[in-house]
Design a protein around this motif. Sequence first.
Motif, PDB file in Angstrom:
ATOM      1  N   GLY A   1      -9.939  -7.178  -6.225  1.00  0.00           N
ATOM      2  CA  GLY A   1      -8.726  -6.379  -6.366  1.00  0.00           C
ATOM      3  C   GLY A   1      -8.423  -6.050  -7.814  1.00  0.00           C
ATOM      4  O   GLY A   1      -8.036  -4.924  -8.142  1.00  0.00           O
ATOM      5  N   VAL A   2      -8.631  -7.017  -8.707  1.00  0.00           N
ATOM      6  CA  VAL A   2      -8.392  -6.789 -10.129  1.00  0.00           C
ATOM      7  C   VAL A   2      -9.357  -5.730 -10.672  1.00  0.00           C
ATOM      8  O   VAL A   2      -8.956  -4.819 -11.404  1.00  0.00           O
ATOM      9  CB  VAL A   2      -8.543  -8.109 -10.914  1.00  0.00           C
TER      10      VAL A   2
ATOM     11  N   ALA B   1      -8.343  -2.321  -9.105  1.00  0.00           N
ATOM     12  CA  ALA B   1      -7.069  -1.830  -9.640  1.00  0.00           C
ATOM     13  C   ALA B   1      -7.262  -1.279 -11.048  1.00  0.00           C
ATOM     14  O   ALA B   1      -6.654  -0.261 -11.417  1.00  0.00           O
ATOM     15  CB  ALA B   1      -6.029  -2.951  -9.642  1.00  0.00           C
TER      16      ALA B   1
ATOM     17  N   ILE C   1      -4.089  -6.559  -0.044  1.00  0.00           N
ATOM     18  CA  ILE C   1      -4.193  -5.940  -1.366  1.00  0.00           C
ATOM     19  C   ILE C   1      -4.424  -4.448  -1.215  1.00  0.00           C
ATOM     20  O   ILE C   1      -5.224  -4.009  -0.391  1.00  0.00           O
ATOM     21  CB  ILE C   1      -5.362  -6.553  -2.178  1.00  0.00           C
TER      22      ILE C   1
ATOM     23  N   THR D   1      -4.867  -1.018  -4.117  1.00  0.00           N
ATOM     24  CA  THR D   1      -5.123  -0.927  -5.547  1.00  0.00           C
ATOM     25  C   THR D   1      -4.846   0.430  -6.180  1.00  0.00           C
ATOM     26  O   THR D   1      -4.764   0.512  -7.402  1.00  0.00           O
ATOM     27  CB  THR D   1      -6.608  -1.264  -5.835  1.00  0.00           C
TER      28      THR D   1
ATOM     29  N   THR E   1      -0.613 -12.859  -8.049  1.00  0.00           N
ATOM     30  CA  THR E   1      -1.579 -11.839  -7.642  1.00  0.00           C
ATOM     31  C   THR E   1      -1.021 -10.444  -7.862  1.00  0.00           C
ATOM     32  O   THR E   1      -1.695  -9.562  -8.410  1.00  0.00           O
ATOM     33  CB  THR E   1      -1.947 -12.019  -6.151  1.00  0.00           C
TER      34      THR E   1
ATOM     35  N   LEU F   1      -2.410  -7.534 -10.447  1.00  0.00           N
ATOM     36  CA  LEU F   1      -2.844  -6.214 -10.001  1.00  0.00           C
ATOM     37  C   LEU F   1      -2.107  -5.101 -10.739  1.00  0.00           C
ATOM     38  O   LEU F   1      -2.713  -4.105 -11.145  1.00  0.00           O
ATOM     39  CB  LEU F   1      -2.635  -6.075  -8.491  1.00  0.00           C
TER      40      LEU F   1
ATOM     41  N   SER G   1      -3.470  -5.022 -14.202  1.00  0.00           N
ATOM     42  CA  SER G   1      -4.813  -4.436 -14.191  1.00  0.00           C
ATOM     43  C   SER G   1      -4.745  -2.918 -14.107  1.00  0.00           C
ATOM     44  O   SER G   1      -5.477  -2.208 -14.796  1.00  0.00           O
ATOM     45  CB  SER G   1      -5.622  -4.989 -13.009  1.00  0.00           C
TER      46      SER G   1
END
Length: 249
Positions: free
Chosen positions: A31-32, A35, A160, A162, A199, A203, A206
């Motif tokens: 996800g990071v 994103a 998640i 993004t 989290t 995100l 990021s």
Amino acid sequence: MQERRRTVRRLALFNTLLGIRRSRNGDFALGVVLATIAGAANAGGFFALGQYTSHMTGYVSTLADNIAVLNGKVVLVSLCAIAAFILGSATSTAMIHWARLRRRRQKFALPMALQGCLLFGFSWAGYLTSTAGLTFALALLCFAMGMQNATITKISDARIRTTHVTGLVTDIGIELGRAGFGILSPQTGVAADRGKVKTLLALVLSFLIGGVVGAIGYNNVGFFFSMPLALVLLGLSVPLLVRHRRSAP
């Protein structure tokens, strides 16, 4: 021997990020990465095309405004962007289900690889100078963003997303509200999910960092700044595809 160990570690990383056996840490890491790429691509859409390509809320609002004032050109562009994003999401979902039936271990790597190819193609969009060409480039990037959002949504079981931060910021607000209520009324047992907040903040950060990097990159390099973004996606997905293709009977 040492090189072989490094190769094994790399393959383990790919399996963690895109493999069938999911974990929250793997979803968070992926996800990071996504994103950050989404933030960069979104900034790139603005600097290269004058449009933010992951904000469907904005496009729907623009669509409504320009229907009201009978601005047909902007209406068509907005419809094109929205349709491309939806089609990208649908394509990613269809690819994941197709791979689940036939090559289960590749189900997330396949759409990720296609997204990398789309961003690589977008890097050459600077040669499209006509209105139709630029609209096609916009649709291409919206399609890729739709694919990415659907892919990470499927991977993380909708935990998640993004390509936009509205939902992330809303969830942060919800958790802050829970924390505040819990402090005022401790007997209720209501409390914020600290892990979720970390989290969400990661995100959003990021996406922000990706936006800054993308703004600088696209402003100085132009469309070709999409190439390193594409290489990240291809670097994550292609080794997994190749590995399982070689191991297939």
